[in-house]
Design a protein around this motif. Structure first.
Motif, PDB file in Angstrom:
ATOM      1  N   ILE A 153       2.125  -2.658  14.575  1.00 55.18           N
ATOM      2  CA  ILE A 153       1.715  -2.423  13.180  1.00 55.18           C
ATOM      3  C   ILE A 153       0.570  -1.418  13.217  1.00 55.18           C
ATOM      4  O   ILE A 153      -0.395  -1.598  13.970  1.00 55.18           O
ATOM      5  N   THR A 154       0.700  -0.360  12.422  1.00 58.30           N
ATOM      6  CA  THR A 154      -0.267   0.736  12.538  1.00 58.30           C
ATOM      7  C   THR A 154      -0.855   1.136  11.177  1.00 58.30           C
ATOM      8  O   THR A 154      -0.249   0.904  10.139  1.00 58.30           O
ATOM      9  N   TRP A 156      -3.039   3.899   8.357  1.00 55.77           N
ATOM     10  CA  TRP A 156      -2.748   5.185   7.726  1.00 55.77           C
ATOM     11  C   TRP A 156      -3.606   6.325   8.242  1.00 55.77           C
ATOM     12  O   TRP A 156      -3.332   7.478   7.950  1.00 55.77           O
ATOM     13  N   LYS A 180       6.027  -1.086  12.359  1.00 58.22           N
ATOM     14  CA  LYS A 180       5.778  -1.040  10.908  1.00 58.22           C
ATOM     15  C   LYS A 180       4.589  -0.133  10.628  1.00 58.22           C
ATOM     16  O   LYS A 180       3.440  -0.483  10.854  1.00 58.22           O
ATOM     17  N   ALA A 182       1.934   2.065   8.184  1.00 57.81           N
ATOM     18  CA  ALA A 182       1.240   1.749   6.936  1.00 57.81           C
ATOM     19  C   ALA A 182       2.018   2.299   5.747  1.00 57.81           C
ATOM     20  O   ALA A 182       2.634   3.362   5.838  1.00 57.81           O
ATOM     21  N   ALA A 213       3.798  -5.559   3.801  1.00 59.10           N
ATOM     22  CA  ALA A 213       3.056  -5.773   5.048  1.00 59.10           C
ATOM     23  C   ALA A 213       2.992  -7.248   5.415  1.00 59.10           C
ATOM     24  O   ALA A 213       3.211  -7.614   6.576  1.00 59.10           O
ATOM     25  N   SER A 214       2.748  -8.103   4.436  1.00 52.43           N
ATOM     26  CA  SER A 214       2.572  -9.514   4.777  1.00 52.43           C
ATOM     27  C   SER A 214       3.896 -10.147   5.209  1.00 52.43           C
ATOM     28  O   SER A 214       3.941 -10.917   6.167  1.00 52.43           O
ATOM     29  N   GLY A 217       4.878  -8.526   8.557  1.00 54.94           N
ATOM     30  CA  GLY A 217       3.906  -8.976   9.551  1.00 54.94           C
ATOM     31  C   GLY A 217       4.141 -10.422   9.953  1.00 54.94           C
ATOM     32  O   GLY A 217       4.062 -10.780  11.128  1.00 54.94           O
ATOM     33  N   PHE A 231      -1.520  -4.150  17.413  1.00 57.00           N
ATOM     34  CA  PHE A 231      -1.959  -3.837  16.055  1.00 57.00           C
ATOM     35  C   PHE A 231      -3.162  -2.908  16.081  1.00 57.00           C
ATOM     36  O   PHE A 231      -4.066  -3.082  16.895  1.00 57.00           O
ATOM     37  N   GLY A 233      -5.836  -1.665  13.110  1.00 53.52           N
ATOM     38  CA  GLY A 233      -6.168  -1.806  11.690  1.00 53.52           C
ATOM     39  C   GLY A 233      -7.459  -2.568  11.520  1.00 53.52           C
ATOM     40  O   GLY A 233      -8.305  -2.595  12.421  1.00 53.52           O
ATOM     41  N   SER A 234      -7.583  -3.213  10.378  1.00 53.33           N
ATOM     42  CA  SER A 234      -8.848  -3.876  10.058  1.00 53.33           C
ATOM     43  C   SER A 234      -9.014  -5.178  10.843  1.00 53.33           C
ATOM     44  O   SER A 234      -8.037  -5.822  11.231  1.00 53.33           O
ATOM     45  N   VAL A 237      -7.327  -8.326   9.067  1.00 60.23           N
ATOM     46  CA  VAL A 237      -5.876  -8.466   9.267  1.00 60.23           C
ATOM     47  C   VAL A 237      -5.592  -8.793  10.741  1.00 60.23           C
ATOM     48  O   VAL A 237      -4.753  -9.646  11.045  1.00 60.23           O
ATOM     49  N   MET A 240      -5.971 -12.412  11.416  1.00 64.11           N
ATOM     50  CA  MET A 240      -4.864 -13.182  10.839  1.00 64.11           C
ATOM     51  C   MET A 240      -3.607 -13.062  11.724  1.00 64.11           C
ATOM     52  O   MET A 240      -2.896 -14.046  11.958  1.00 64.11           O
ATOM     53  N   LEU A 241      -3.362 -11.871  12.228  1.00 57.03           N
ATOM     54  CA  LEU A 241      -2.170 -11.677  13.077  1.00 57.03           C
ATOM     55  C   LEU A 241      -2.299 -12.454  14.386  1.00 57.03           C
ATOM     56  O   LEU A 241      -1.311 -12.995  14.898  1.00 57.03           O
TER      57      LEU A 241
END
Ligand code: ADP
Length: 485
Positions: A153-154, A156, A180, A182, A213-214, A217, A231, A233-234, A237, A240-241
């Motif tokens: 997951i990437t 933007w 996946k 952004a 995304a959710s 994901g 992953f 990202g932030s 997130v 959570m992953l």
């Protein structure tokens, strides 16, 4: 300019070698941040499409894992060549969906290709071990096997190169992937599918899914066939992953947020520090996880640094990324602009002084002026939070210990930079900074040969370097007994 008919701009998902729409037919609009206009659409896929992509990747894995290292290396070399042969249209597509200047986009495509080439080379160096056995009649060998289906997951901000660091090692190791991108920048991700297809990488090895995304994901992190999740990202997130991945004990690698400090000591080469500061702050309009978030400058050089850096910042050419000579494009969206304005208002209310910039750019939309704020203090919000925009707060310090302590006063630990001409200080500070990457008298340090990644809440694992393939491999210990020796 790139036409919508460019064969790299795919308005479909790639699942098991087929370009398909979402089951529901729903789509997401993709907006050009420089114009605010719609560029096109991509499928709004969800759980069902993701499940099929995972199953396609598993099916492909059954044969792909049996390919030789040389075969996979050649595939990656072909992928590298295809990227460089198409650097211009790929860069234009990237600028159109992401906003960064064409120069930076061409640089990103070249960087993507360089990561792919690096992993083409690493594919042939996946060594195991033969270990001296404690038993006379047994032998010990250790092999490395591809982990299986990986999910990526990437974000933007680097829609091409963040995938290069994941697709490259996956293919090199013999894994297959579901990726996946952004939703703001899906075309550069889908272009990977088109490129893989073009160079003959077997169907199902790389699958690209866009949409919710959710939902996507959740499926990627809980489906038992996915063995690893990677992953970028932030931090929120990412956490959570990690939690979601716990239910099936997946391997995880995470490239999360940063809060990069940039230290300038009295004994630094001022011009070099200013040049590095501009690169480390304004690349991609400040929207990178390794962009400087906080400048700490020693009292003796403070005023001169602020003056020169503000002058260089004010001289940057802001405009649409595709225009000639542009150095800073728009921010990704309105939310990003509002966030930047909040940081500036907070700093001003707490005594910060805007030396240059400070406002939305006259071009309108999401263009913002490169901004320098002096007299920054630890009470201001950018001490803790990632700005992700073209704002440079400058803190003042007196001693080396104070600077290192302030730089480390964050839960993040991705990149940091410092400038000094004193060798002893260089080693003390380098060893004192709790970060995964350190630039000493350098403001731009990313390269495929080196391990990129963070400590603390900035992440787990490394991308690039010889370390970058480890997470895509499982270690197998084999004891061969009964040899009767
Ligand atoms: P950013 O602030 O850079 O947009 P995000 O962490 O929100 O960072 O986004 C990075 C990637 O994570 C994007 O591909 C985004 O779609 C995806 N993402 C966002 N929320 C989720 C989620 N709940 N589950 C899985 N992926 C997500």
């Amino acid at each position: 300019m790139l036409q919508k008919t460019s064969h790299f701009m795919r308005e479909a998902n790639l699942i098991g070698g087929q370009w398909v729409q979402a089951d529901s037919g729903a789509t997401i609009d993709v907006i050009n941040p420089a114009t605010g206009l719609k560029l096109g659409t991509v499928p709004k896929s969800g759980k069902a499409e993701t499940t099929r992509a995972i199953e396609a990747a598993q099916k492909a894995f059954e044969s792909f894992k049996k390919t030789t290292a040389v075969e996979r290396s050649k595939m990656l070399r072909a992928l590298h060549d295809a990227m460089m042969d198409n650097q211009q249209p790929l860069a234009e597509l990237l600028t159109m969906e992401q906003g960064k200047s064409l120069t930076e986009s061409k640089g990103e495509i070249a960087s993507s290709a360089a990561y792919i080439l690096w992993f083409a080379e690493e594919a042939r160096r996946i060594y195991g071990d033969v270990i001296p056995s404690p038993w006379g009649d047994r032998r010990i060998i250790v092999t490395k096997e591809p982990t299986g289906v990986i999910a990526a997951i990437t974000p933007w901000n680097f829609p091409s190169s963040m995938l290069a660091r994941k697709i490259g090692p996956a293919i090199a190791a013999g894994c297959t992937a579901v990726v996946k991108p952004a939703s703001q920048t899906p075309y550069s991700g889908l272009a990977w599918g088109a490129l893989c297809e073009e160079v003959g990488i077997p169907a199902g090895v790389v699958n690209v899914v866009t949409g919710s995304a959710s939902e996507i994901g959740k499926e990627l992190t809980t489906h038992p066939l996915v063995k690893k999740i990677t992953f970028t990202g932030s931090t929120d997130v990412g956490k959570m992953l990690i939690e979601q991945s716990a239910s099936t004990v997946k391997k995880v690698s995470m490239e999360l947020g940063g809060n990069a400090p940039f230290l300038v000591f009295d004994d630094a080469d001022l011009d070099r520090a200013v040049e590095g500061a501009v690169t480390a702050k304004y690349r991609n309009s400040g929207q990178t996880c390794v962009c400087t978030n906080r400048f700490f400058v020693q009292a003796g050089i403070y005023d001169r640094f602020v003056e020169k850096f503000a002058k260089a910042s004010g001289a940057l050419k802001v405009g649409p990324g595709l225009d000639d000579g542009v150095q800073q494009g728009p921010l990704i969206d309105d939310k990003a602009v509002e966030k930047v304005e909040e940081f500036i208002a907070d700093a001003k209310a707490k005594g910060g002084k805007v030396v240059t910039g400070g406002n939305r750019h006259e071009l309108g939309g999401t263009f913002f002026q490169p901004t320098v704020i002096s007299e920054a203090t630890p009470e201001m919000n950018f001490m803790k939070d990632e700005i992700f925009g073209p704002v440079a707060p400058i803190f003042r310090f007196e001693t080396e210990e104070e600077a290192v302590s302030m730089a480390n006063d964050t839960e993040f630990g991705l990149a940091c930079y410092f400038y000094t001409s004193d060798l002893g200080r260089a080693f003390r500070v380098m060893e004192g900074l709790k970060y995964g990457m350190v630039g000493v008298n350098e403001g731009l340090i990313t390269t495929p040969e080196a391990p990129f990644g963070g400590v603390k809440e900035s992440g787990i694992g490394r991308e690039g370097g010889h370390q970058g393939i480890e997470d895509y491999l499982d270690t197998k210990y084999v004891c061969i007994g009964g040899l009767g020796l």
